[in-house]
Design an enzyme around this catalytic site. Structure first.
Site, PDB file in Angstrom:
ATOM      1  N   HIS A 165       1.653  -1.452   0.052  1.00 49.99           N
ATOM      2  CA  HIS A 165      -0.143  -0.041   0.063  1.00 49.99           C
ATOM      3  C   HIS A 165       0.635   0.564  -0.023  1.00 49.99           C
ATOM      4  CE1 HIS A 165       0.195  -0.029   4.321  1.00 49.99           C
ATOM      5  NE2 HIS A 165       0.242   1.380   4.169  1.00 49.99           N
ATOM      6  N   ASP A 195      -0.383  -7.433   1.843  1.00 48.49           N
ATOM      7  CA  ASP A 195       0.333  -5.846   1.672  1.00 48.49           C
ATOM      8  C   ASP A 195       2.302  -5.614   1.765  1.00 48.49           C
ATOM      9  OD1 ASP A 195       0.210  -3.686   1.839  1.00 48.49           O
ATOM     10  OD2 ASP A 195      -0.447  -3.453   3.762  1.00 48.49           O
ATOM     11  N   SER A 273       4.826   2.360   7.850  1.00 51.04           N
ATOM     12  CA  SER A 273       4.371   1.462   6.643  1.00 51.04           C
ATOM     13  C   SER A 273       5.343   1.022   6.791  1.00 51.04           C
ATOM     14  CB  SER A 273       3.106   1.642   5.852  1.00 51.04           C
ATOM     15  OG  SER A 273       1.776   1.933   6.696  1.00 51.04           O
TER      16      SER A 273
END
Length: 452
Positions: A165, A195, A273
């Protein structure tokens, strides 16, 4: 303090340490002969010395040395000789590996451990920024700054692991290293279901380092973890916490459930992230992915993709650009209330086989597709009724497209999997030999067509 006094005190301190060293070194070498890393040898040596030093050195002598020696001066002296060792003395041992004996620096063992992990790993954490394309009123593409995140260098050839992402639907990806250098990176592989993505840069700056992948299967709730990332653009920020839970199923932004996620209370914020979640040895045991938030902000619940998942998928991402997974050749439609009522189905949850090619692996396993004469239109979709209704694939009960992807996530082409289904009111089971997932499925995933 006079330089001659500094040297005299340093010599006295060294003599004291050597007395401990001479008695203990055989025990330390014997106890650590089977340990895999220098870090473990250092840790074991410090523990042995702390346990035995008071028994070997007369306590009064130890107290006198501690009282009379200016340890800051001693350390300053040894810094001149060992510029990389800011808080510890270096004592060589016979087989050439350095054995570090910590002096009383005022730091707790946990603080020393945090500092060591950060010093050894922070240069292998990168800041990822992106460029996206926007369009003017005249439909002319204009590049604009996109989002960002973090990543970990996992291979000296320039491979970097991060979240999918972080780089989803971007035009360009840029990687900024510890020394401030910024280069464009190539996205060489994506795994939407976990992911994860892998980037590649042509060359790493010198002294960048690599973060080794640890074994997340050995984690226990309560284990200490460290996170390094770039929250809110603050590069290479360190936070600490513990493992709060294991095996969490978390629904991602693409509506696909990621299995076996690691839950931690280590502070993870926007920009973290894709960054590493590390164990005490500085090994990557998770890729920080998401947080549970409320309107008041972070509530101390973060999630990371386990390293065992990364180990399984990264080789395929590097070699093929995607993970080679098994697939069943059919077109299925998730059941919904209106369809169940219209077709008067006996089953209310599952996947209806709408179409099936004659030579497909599903047809060869005896499954049945819909009747072309029983066609219904629902929005833009054409659904053929009368086919088998799939309720379970392997160990996963299926009623949605994300369930279908989850059931096949850890499979490979050529593998056989059990499928439970209903034909009318009759429940049946078949075994299907999987083929390789076609590229169109990956494309449909990236466009969101397979979201429920």
């Amino acid at each position: 303090m006079h330089k001659g006094k500094k040297i005299a005190e340093a010599i006295e301190a060294e003599a004291f340490i050597n007395r401990v060293y001479d008695v203990l070194i055989e025990d330390v070498i014997e106890d650590t002969s089977n340990l895999p890393s220098l870090y473990d040898i250092q840790e074991k040596a410090n523990k042995v010395i702390k346990d035995k030093a008071l028994g070997i050195i007369n306590k009064e002598e130890l107290d006198r040395l501690k009282k009379n020696i200016d340890f800051s001066a001693v350390l300053s002296f040894f810094r001149l000789e060992n510029k990389e060792e800011d808080t510890q003395l270096l004592i060589p041992i016979e087989h050439g590996d350095p054995l570090y004996v910590a002096l009383d620096t005022g730091l707790s063992p946990e603080e020393e451990e945090n500092i060591d992990v950060y010093k050894n790993r922070n240069r292998a954490v990168v800041n990822i920024t992106t460029e996206v394309l926007a369009y003017t009123w005249f439909f002319e593409p204009v590049p604009r700054e996109g989002g960002g995140g973090s990543g970990s260098v996992i291979d000296p050839r320039g491979y970097i692991i991060t979240n999918y992402h972080v780089i989803e639907n971007v035009n360009k990806v840029f990687v900024t290293f510890w020394d401030g250098s910024k280069v464009e990176g190539d996205v060489i592989g994506i795994d939407i279901e976990n992911d994860l993505s892998v980037l590649k840069v042509e060359m790493l700056p010198s002294n960048t380092g690599v973060i080794p992948l640890g074994d997340s299967s050995k984690l226990e709730v309560g284990h200490k973890v460290l996170a390094i990332g770039n929250p809110f653009g603050l590069d290479r920020t360190l936070t600490a916490g513990i493992i709060s839970g294991l095996g969490r199923p978390i629904r991602g932004e693409n509506n696909i459930i990621i299995q076996n996620m690691i839950q931690t209370d280590a502070s993870i914020n926007p920009g973290n992230s894709g960054g590493p979640l590390l164990n005490r040895q500085g090994e990557l045991i998770g890729v920080n992915t998401s947080i549970l938030t409320s309107r008041q902000g972070s509530v101390g619940i973060g999630f990371a993709v386990p390293s065992e998942t990364a180990k399984r998928v990264v080789p395929d991402l590097i070699r093929y650009g995607q993970v080679r997974r098994g697939w069943i050749e059919w077109q299925v439609q998730p059941l919904f209330r209106e369809l169940v009522l219209y077709a008067q189905l006996e089953v209310t949850k599952g996947l209806l086989i709408s179409t099936l090619e004659k030579n497909s692996n599903a047809a060869e396993a005896g499954l049945k597709g819909g009747d072309p004469r029983k066609r219904v239109q629902y929005g833009r979709s054409t659904i053929y009724l009368g086919g088998d209704i799939i309720t379970k694939i392997g160990d996963v009960e299926v009623s949605s497209m994300s369930d279908l992807l989850e059931s096949l996530e850890q499979t490979a082409p050529g593998q056989t999997i059990a499928v439970e289904y209903y034909r009318g009111r009759q429940k049946r089971t078949s075994s299907i030999t999987l083929v390789e997932r076609p590229e169109r499925v990956l494309i449909e995933q990236t466009r969101g067509f397979l979201s429920d």
